[in-house]
Write a protein that holds these residues in place. Structure first.
Motif, PDB file in Angstrom:
ATOM      1  N   VAL A 100     -40.301 -17.238   5.196  1.00  0.00           N
ATOM      2  CA  VAL A 100     -40.523 -15.949   4.442  1.00  0.00           C
ATOM      3  C   VAL A 100     -39.949 -15.844   2.936  1.00  0.00           C
ATOM      4  CG1 VAL A 100     -40.237 -13.457   4.603  1.00  0.00           C
ATOM      5  CG2 VAL A 100     -40.972 -14.592   6.766  1.00  0.00           C
ATOM      6  N   LYS A 101     -38.775 -16.259   2.994  1.00  0.00           N
ATOM      7  CA  LYS A 101     -38.152 -16.197   1.430  1.00  0.00           C
ATOM      8  C   LYS A 101     -38.748 -16.843   0.407  1.00  0.00           C
ATOM      9  CE  LYS A 101     -33.682 -17.813  -0.305  1.00  0.00           C
ATOM     10  NZ  LYS A 101     -34.243 -19.106  -0.674  1.00  0.00           N
ATOM     11  N   ASP A 102     -39.127 -18.326   1.080  1.00  0.00           N
ATOM     12  CA  ASP A 102     -39.726 -19.116  -0.127  1.00  0.00           C
ATOM     13  C   ASP A 102     -41.126 -18.765  -0.482  1.00  0.00           C
ATOM     14  OD1 ASP A 102     -37.306 -20.489  -0.110  1.00  0.00           O
ATOM     15  OD2 ASP A 102     -38.210 -22.161   1.360  1.00  0.00           O
ATOM     16  N   ASN A 103     -42.002 -17.967   0.584  1.00  0.00           N
ATOM     17  CA  ASN A 103     -43.297 -17.629   0.340  1.00  0.00           C
ATOM     18  C   ASN A 103     -43.127 -16.488  -0.886  1.00  0.00           C
ATOM     19  OD1 ASN A 103     -45.892 -18.232   1.721  1.00  0.00           O
ATOM     20  ND2 ASN A 103     -44.102 -18.676   3.198  1.00  0.00           N
ATOM     21  N   VAL A 104     -42.311 -15.443  -0.639  1.00  0.00           N
ATOM     22  CA  VAL A 104     -42.158 -14.336  -1.573  1.00  0.00           C
ATOM     23  C   VAL A 104     -41.849 -14.697  -2.883  1.00  0.00           C
ATOM     24  CG1 VAL A 104     -40.855 -11.859  -1.804  1.00  0.00           C
ATOM     25  CG2 VAL A 104     -41.733 -12.657   0.419  1.00  0.00           C
ATOM     26  N   GLU A 105     -40.994 -15.716  -2.937  1.00  0.00           N
ATOM     27  CA  GLU A 105     -40.186 -16.218  -4.303  1.00  0.00           C
ATOM     28  C   GLU A 105     -41.006 -17.248  -4.985  1.00  0.00           C
ATOM     29  OE1 GLU A 105     -36.468 -18.050  -3.374  1.00  0.00           O
ATOM     30  OE2 GLU A 105     -35.265 -16.076  -3.024  1.00  0.00           O
ATOM     31  N   PHE A 106     -42.177 -17.624  -4.385  1.00  0.00           N
ATOM     32  CA  PHE A 106     -43.007 -18.663  -4.946  1.00  0.00           C
ATOM     33  C   PHE A 106     -43.425 -18.459  -6.433  1.00  0.00           C
ATOM     34  CE2 PHE A 106     -47.059 -20.897  -5.791  1.00  0.00           C
ATOM     35  CZ  PHE A 106     -46.702 -22.277  -5.681  1.00  0.00           C
ATOM     36  N   GLY A 107     -44.042 -17.082  -6.534  1.00  0.00           N
ATOM     37  CA  GLY A 107     -44.613 -16.713  -7.909  1.00  0.00           C
ATOM     38  C   GLY A 107     -43.328 -16.633  -8.946  1.00  0.00           C
ATOM     39  N   PRO A 108     -42.502 -15.737  -8.573  1.00  0.00           N
ATOM     40  CA  PRO A 108     -41.359 -15.779  -9.620  1.00  0.00           C
ATOM     41  C   PRO A 108     -40.903 -17.206 -10.026  1.00  0.00           C
ATOM     42  CG  PRO A 108     -41.173 -14.081  -7.864  1.00  0.00           C
ATOM     43  CD  PRO A 108     -42.408 -14.887  -7.604  1.00  0.00           C
ATOM     44  N   GLU A 136     -35.445 -15.782   6.397  1.00  0.00           N
ATOM     45  CA  GLU A 136     -35.170 -17.108   6.582  1.00  0.00           C
ATOM     46  C   GLU A 136     -36.134 -17.646   7.670  1.00  0.00           C
ATOM     47  OE1 GLU A 136     -33.541 -19.105   5.075  1.00  0.00           O
ATOM     48  OE2 GLU A 136     -32.428 -17.592   3.910  1.00  0.00           O
ATOM     49  N   LYS A 137     -36.883 -16.559   8.285  1.00  0.00           N
ATOM     50  CA  LYS A 137     -37.697 -16.905   9.542  1.00  0.00           C
ATOM     51  C   LYS A 137     -38.953 -17.901   9.035  1.00  0.00           C
ATOM     52  CE  LYS A 137     -36.650 -14.644  13.349  1.00  0.00           C
ATOM     53  NZ  LYS A 137     -36.378 -15.196  14.649  1.00  0.00           N
ATOM     54  N   ALA A 138     -39.415 -18.738   9.775  1.00  0.00           N
ATOM     55  CA  ALA A 138     -40.651 -19.342   9.346  1.00  0.00           C
ATOM     56  C   ALA A 138     -41.966 -18.543   9.799  1.00  0.00           C
ATOM     57  CB  ALA A 138     -40.903 -20.779  10.346  1.00  0.00           C
ATOM     58  N   THR A 139     -42.961 -18.709   8.826  1.00  0.00           N
ATOM     59  CA  THR A 139     -44.157 -17.795   8.864  1.00  0.00           C
ATOM     60  C   THR A 139     -44.817 -17.918  10.334  1.00  0.00           C
ATOM     61  OG1 THR A 139     -45.501 -19.205   7.708  1.00  0.00           O
ATOM     62  CG2 THR A 139     -44.363 -17.403   6.290  1.00  0.00           C
ATOM     63  N   PHE A 140     -44.737 -18.915  10.951  1.00  0.00           N
ATOM     64  CA  PHE A 140     -45.484 -19.103  12.184  1.00  0.00           C
ATOM     65  C   PHE A 140     -44.955 -18.478  13.325  1.00  0.00           C
ATOM     66  CE2 PHE A 140     -42.833 -22.803  12.009  1.00  0.00           C
ATOM     67  CZ  PHE A 140     -42.065 -22.846  13.520  1.00  0.00           C
ATOM     68  N   GLU A 141     -43.558 -18.033  12.918  1.00  0.00           N
ATOM     69  CA  GLU A 141     -42.988 -17.278  14.001  1.00  0.00           C
ATOM     70  C   GLU A 141     -43.106 -15.795  14.027  1.00  0.00           C
ATOM     71  OE1 GLU A 141     -38.402 -18.701  14.472  1.00  0.00           O
ATOM     72  OE2 GLU A 141     -38.835 -19.171  12.640  1.00  0.00           O
ATOM     73  N   LEU A 142     -44.081 -15.232  12.975  1.00  0.00           N
ATOM     74  CA  LEU A 142     -43.986 -13.844  12.673  1.00  0.00           C
ATOM     75  C   LEU A 142     -45.465 -13.422  13.403  1.00  0.00           C
ATOM     76  CD1 LEU A 142     -43.282 -13.576   9.026  1.00  0.00           C
ATOM     77  CD2 LEU A 142     -41.777 -13.191  11.030  1.00  0.00           C
ATOM     78  N   SER A 143     -45.314 -12.072  13.863  1.00  0.00           N
ATOM     79  CA  SER A 143     -46.813 -11.511  14.440  1.00  0.00           C
ATOM     80  C   SER A 143     -47.744 -11.290  13.042  1.00  0.00           C
ATOM     81  CB  SER A 143     -46.427  -9.928  14.898  1.00  0.00           C
ATOM     82  OG  SER A 143     -46.082  -9.137  13.731  1.00  0.00           O
ATOM     83  N   GLY A 144     -48.888 -11.099  13.413  1.00  0.00           N
ATOM     84  CA  GLY A 144     -50.181 -10.952  12.522  1.00  0.00           C
ATOM     85  C   GLY A 144     -49.683  -9.755  11.499  1.00  0.00           C
TER      86      GLY A 144
END
Length: 265
Positions: A100-108, A136-144
């Motif tokens: 999750v962290k890396d996804n959000v930080e990708f653009g910046p 720190e969660k992997a995105t595949f662990e999350l709900s829709g």
């Protein structure tokens, strides 16, 4: 309410026409679209399936070029994707190998911002979408619904001038959908965002939008626009949901009649 006449025009669509395919096998998707998107408004697009709503959004995003006419962002032609126009799709387009962290930080990170600023941006927007503690969660662990909130945070982290949303809550269950509608309404107000939202849900458009545009069946043309005030009423009266009154139901029925007339023809 915001005085619309004083609002800055962010996107100006002029005589837009979009054609798919070759001459012998071409499809006219959009025809003579004239529309302005102003800073701070929440514009909702309604219309029958196949009317060109997504084609219009992809044109605004810079994914496809107009066949004729112009699509301008602050006076300059839109020629390709740009961080100033963030896109949220119905299916969350996350990088599954990233947290999750890396996804959000990708653009910046792509903009090579200082590490401290990147951390502050990520912390702020994960808090805003109510995902603090999930970085720190992997995105595949999350709900829709949680994945869609990550997708929203990733877009917000680029501080776009316009957020383009293509039925972002369509695949969610009813309760999650209502919660996401409340979340995006609150974020729109808190950030003074400009949002362009495609939806098939008239209630969603009425409860979120400051303006509704109704499109015809293909080729997509603009049939009618409505300036509405229900979302401002929610904030002004410190409510959680829209107030269902005679004005609301009359407008809903009028919109439903316009859309159904396109389907039945």
């Amino acid at each position: 309410m915001i005085n619309e006449r004083n609002q800055e025009v962010l996107i100006d669509i002029q005589n837009l026409k979009s054609i798919y395919g070759t001459k012998s096998n071409s499809i006219l998707a959009l025809d003579n679209i004239n529309l302005q998107i102003k800073r701070g408004e929440f514009l909702c697009i309604l219309g029958p399936s196949g009317c060109g709503k997504s084609t219009l959004l992809k044109t605004l995003a810079g994914y496809i070029r107009p066949s004729s006419g112009a699509c301008l962002m602050q006076g300059k032609p839109i020629t390709g994707p740009d961080r100033h126009r963030g896109v949220v799709f119905q299916s969350p387009t996350l990088y599954p190998w990233m947290s999750v962290k890396d996804n959000v930080e990708f653009g910046p990170k792509m903009r090579e911002l200082p590490a401290k600023e990147i951390e502050e941006i990520r912390t702020h927007f994960l808090e805003q979408v109510k995902l603090t503690g999930f970085s720190e969660k992997a995105t595949f662990e999350l709900s829709g619904g949680m994945k869609q909130r990550v997708a929203l945070a990733r877009v917000l982290a680029n501080y776009p001038q316009v957020i383009l949303m293509d039925e972002p809550f369509g695949a969610l269950d009813a309760l999650t959908r209502v919660n996401m509608q409340t979340l995006i309404r609150d974020i729109w107000k808190e950030n003074n965002s400009t949002i362009f939202l495609i939806t098939h849900d008239i209630d969603e458009a009425l409860s979120l939008g400051t303006r509704i545009v109704i499109m015809s069946k293909r080729p997509g043309r603009i049939l009618k626009e409505f300036n509405i005030d229900f979302t401002h009423t929610i904030f002004n009266n410190n409510l959680k949901h829209v107030m269902y009154n005679e004005e609301y139901f009359n407008l809903k029925n009028e919109i439903l009649d316009i859309i159904n007339s396109q389907i039945e023809e």
